[in-house]
Scaffold this active site. Structure first.
Site, PDB file in Angstrom:
ATOM      1  N   GLU A 180       0.851  -1.190   0.000  1.00 18.19           N
ATOM      2  CA  GLU A 180       0.000   0.000   0.000  1.00 18.19           C
ATOM      3  C   GLU A 180       0.886   1.239   0.000  1.00 18.19           C
ATOM      4  O   GLU A 180       1.714   1.408   0.901  1.00 18.19           O
ATOM      5  CB  GLU A 180      -0.911   0.041   1.223  1.00 18.19           C
ATOM      6  CG  GLU A 180      -1.789   1.298   1.241  1.00 18.19           C
ATOM      7  CD  GLU A 180      -2.625   1.442   2.502  1.00 18.19           C
ATOM      8  OE1 GLU A 180      -3.764   1.908   2.390  1.00 18.19           O
ATOM      9  OE2 GLU A 180      -2.118   1.090   3.587  1.00 18.19           O
TER      10      GLU A 180
ATOM     11  N   ARG B 121       0.811   4.953   0.737  1.00 19.98           N
ATOM     12  CA  ARG B 121       0.035   6.027   1.350  1.00 19.98           C
ATOM     13  C   ARG B 121       0.522   7.360   0.788  1.00 19.98           C
ATOM     14  O   ARG B 121       1.672   7.757   1.009  1.00 19.98           O
ATOM     15  CB  ARG B 121       0.185   5.957   2.866  1.00 19.98           C
ATOM     16  CG  ARG B 121      -0.633   4.839   3.514  1.00 19.98           C
ATOM     17  CD  ARG B 121      -2.067   5.259   3.726  1.00 19.98           C
ATOM     18  NE  ARG B 121      -2.105   6.414   4.592  1.00 19.98           N
ATOM     19  CZ  ARG B 121      -2.125   6.343   5.935  1.00 19.98           C
ATOM     20  NH1 ARG B 121      -2.136   5.163   6.546  1.00 19.98           N
ATOM     21  NH2 ARG B 121      -2.146   7.436   6.661  1.00 19.98           N
TER      22      ARG B 121
ATOM     23  N   ARG C 135      -5.350   8.887   2.823  1.00 20.30           N
ATOM     24  CA  ARG C 135      -6.074   8.702   4.075  1.00 20.30           C
ATOM     25  C   ARG C 135      -6.295  10.072   4.731  1.00 20.30           C
ATOM     26  O   ARG C 135      -5.331  10.791   4.998  1.00 20.30           O
ATOM     27  CB  ARG C 135      -5.293   7.771   5.010  1.00 20.30           C
ATOM     28  CG  ARG C 135      -6.008   7.411   6.287  1.00 20.30           C
ATOM     29  CD  ARG C 135      -7.232   6.543   6.060  1.00 20.30           C
ATOM     30  NE  ARG C 135      -6.891   5.206   5.567  1.00 20.30           N
ATOM     31  CZ  ARG C 135      -7.471   4.647   4.510  1.00 20.30           C
ATOM     32  NH1 ARG C 135      -8.406   5.308   3.834  1.00 20.30           N
ATOM     33  NH2 ARG C 135      -7.140   3.437   4.118  1.00 20.30           N
TER      34      ARG C 135
ATOM     35  N   HIS D 122     -12.639   3.240   8.997  1.00 25.27           N
ATOM     36  CA  HIS D 122     -11.850   3.021  10.209  1.00 25.27           C
ATOM     37  C   HIS D 122     -12.524   3.714  11.383  1.00 25.27           C
ATOM     38  O   HIS D 122     -12.889   4.890  11.294  1.00 25.27           O
ATOM     39  CB  HIS D 122     -10.437   3.602  10.046  1.00 25.27           C
ATOM     40  CG  HIS D 122      -9.687   3.036   8.889  1.00 25.27           C
ATOM     41  ND1 HIS D 122      -9.955   3.391   7.584  1.00 25.27           N
ATOM     42  CD2 HIS D 122      -8.675   2.129   8.833  1.00 25.27           C
ATOM     43  CE1 HIS D 122      -9.148   2.731   6.777  1.00 25.27           C
ATOM     44  NE2 HIS D 122      -8.368   1.958   7.510  1.00 25.27           N
TER      45      HIS D 122
ATOM     46  N   LYS E  80     -13.395  -2.977   3.302  1.00 25.86           N
ATOM     47  CA  LYS E  80     -12.424  -2.998   4.401  1.00 25.86           C
ATOM     48  C   LYS E  80     -12.995  -2.291   5.622  1.00 25.86           C
ATOM     49  O   LYS E  80     -13.555  -1.193   5.514  1.00 25.86           O
ATOM     50  CB  LYS E  80     -11.128  -2.300   3.976  1.00 25.86           C
ATOM     51  CG  LYS E  80     -10.088  -2.205   5.089  1.00 25.86           C
ATOM     52  CD  LYS E  80      -8.942  -1.303   4.700  1.00 25.86           C
ATOM     53  CE  LYS E  80      -7.992  -1.089   5.877  1.00 25.86           C
ATOM     54  NZ  LYS E  80      -6.982  -0.040   5.598  1.00 25.86           N
TER      55      LYS E  80
ATOM     56  N   ARG F 210      -5.644 -10.242  13.260  1.00 24.18           N
ATOM     57  CA  ARG F 210      -4.755 -10.118  12.099  1.00 24.18           C
ATOM     58  C   ARG F 210      -4.177 -11.465  11.699  1.00 24.18           C
ATOM     59  O   ARG F 210      -3.730 -11.642  10.564  1.00 24.18           O
ATOM     60  CB  ARG F 210      -3.643  -9.112  12.403  1.00 24.18           C
ATOM     61  CG  ARG F 210      -4.157  -7.702  12.684  1.00 24.18           C
ATOM     62  CD  ARG F 210      -3.016  -6.745  12.968  1.00 24.18           C
ATOM     63  NE  ARG F 210      -3.473  -5.404  13.294  1.00 24.18           N
ATOM     64  CZ  ARG F 210      -3.765  -4.448  12.418  1.00 24.18           C
ATOM     65  NH1 ARG F 210      -3.646  -4.699  11.124  1.00 24.18           N
ATOM     66  NH2 ARG F 210      -4.165  -3.255  12.813  1.00 24.18           N
TER      67      ARG F 210
ATOM     68  N   GLN G  93      -0.217  -3.250  14.082  1.00 20.63           N
ATOM     69  CA  GLN G  93       0.284  -4.025  12.938  1.00 20.63           C
ATOM     70  C   GLN G  93       1.532  -4.795  13.352  1.00 20.63           C
ATOM     71  O   GLN G  93       2.522  -4.200  13.760  1.00 20.63           O
ATOM     72  CB  GLN G  93       0.606  -3.107  11.757  1.00 20.63           C
ATOM     73  CG  GLN G  93      -0.611  -2.580  11.047  1.00 20.63           C
ATOM     74  CD  GLN G  93      -0.265  -1.660   9.882  1.00 20.63           C
ATOM     75  OE1 GLN G  93       0.896  -1.387   9.606  1.00 20.63           O
ATOM     76  NE2 GLN G  93      -1.295  -1.179   9.201  1.00 20.63           N
TER      77      GLN G  93
END
Length: 252
Positions: free
Chosen positions: A46, A48, A80, A142, A169, A212, A235
């Site tokens: 990804e 960003r 984002r 989110h 998502k 996760r 994460q």
């Protein structure tokens, strides 16, 4: 239904690992991407775009990151907003204008993130534009403050699917261990209700870390791991996550 991008399939087999690139300059983004090109745990990447400083062009960054990453790994492009945990201070119209400029660079990337907060109609229109350019879309939401009830999370995921998301998502913040279980419950329910739309779901922070690893067993097609830079709380290290996912897949 599964989606295959550059040979990586989302929605079939074990959950795949997305690793973020977050940088303020194109040079730093290229450095991170070059490292991920050699990292087997980074199955998708990804980029960003929201942390980029003024003067750092998004399309130039996409081109440079693709060159550093090589052709094998799928690339997700994301702006984002600050309300969703990012660095872009923009309302829905300004956000949509930024995102609408990206499909012109479609050969450089494969997936486009669309924030559900921009509104269902905007997301649907942007998704149609992306589809014409050959891109798949991730509708994302989110919640960094709470975990909604399982039924509400299921409804949110199915609404994204119904609005045209190729992938839906959802990331939420748990307050107690049972919140992580609620996220998994919602994932399984949404997967059963909309089997044609792959999901990416996670409960954030230490209390949600288990999701996760085991989310794939409940219907999540991918999860996020970090390789030096994390884009959200909780994460895990991508290499450790890959080992855990492979071990779980052997058990299942």
């Amino acid at each position: 239904m599964a989606i295959t991008l550059r040979g990586v399939t989302l929605g079939a087999g074990r959950a795949k690992i997305l690793v973020p690139v977050l940088a303020q300059t194109i040079g730093e983004a290229v450095r991170q991407a070059a490292a991920l090109a050699q990292n087997p745990a980074a199955e998708l990447v990804e980029l960003r775009l929201d942390p980029l400083l003024p003067g750092q062009d998004a399309v130039v960054c996409l081109r440079a990151v693709r060159a550093a990453l090589g052709e094998a790994k799928p690339l997700l492009a994301t702006y984002r907003t600050s309300g969703q945990g990012g660095a872009l201070a923009a309302g829905p119209e300004a956000y949509a204008a930024r995102v609408a400029a990206l499909p012109a660079a479609a050969p450089l990337f494969d997936l486009l993130d669309l924030e559900w907060c921009a509104g269902a109609a905007r997301c649907a229109a942007l998704a149609a534009q992306a589809r014409r350019a050959g891109l798949a879309t991730v509708f994302s939401y989110h919640d960094f403050s709470a975990t909604p009830p399982a039924a509400a999370m299921t409804a949110l995921l199915t609404a994204m699917a119904d609005a045209g998301a190729d992938i839906a998502k959802l990331a939420v913040m748990p307050a107690v261990p049972a919140d992580a279980a609620a996220l998994l419950e919602a994932t399984a329910a949404a997967r059963a209700a909309r089997p044609a739309t792959p999901l990416i779901t996670m409960s954030m922070g230490p209390l949600g870390a288990v999701t996760r690893v085991c989310g794939g067993a409940f219907g999540s097609a991918a999860t996020f791991g970090a390789a030096g830079v994390a884009s959200a709380p909780g994460q895990p290290d991508a290499a450790a996550l890959l080992a855990a996912l492979n071990a779980l897949a052997r058990c299942l």
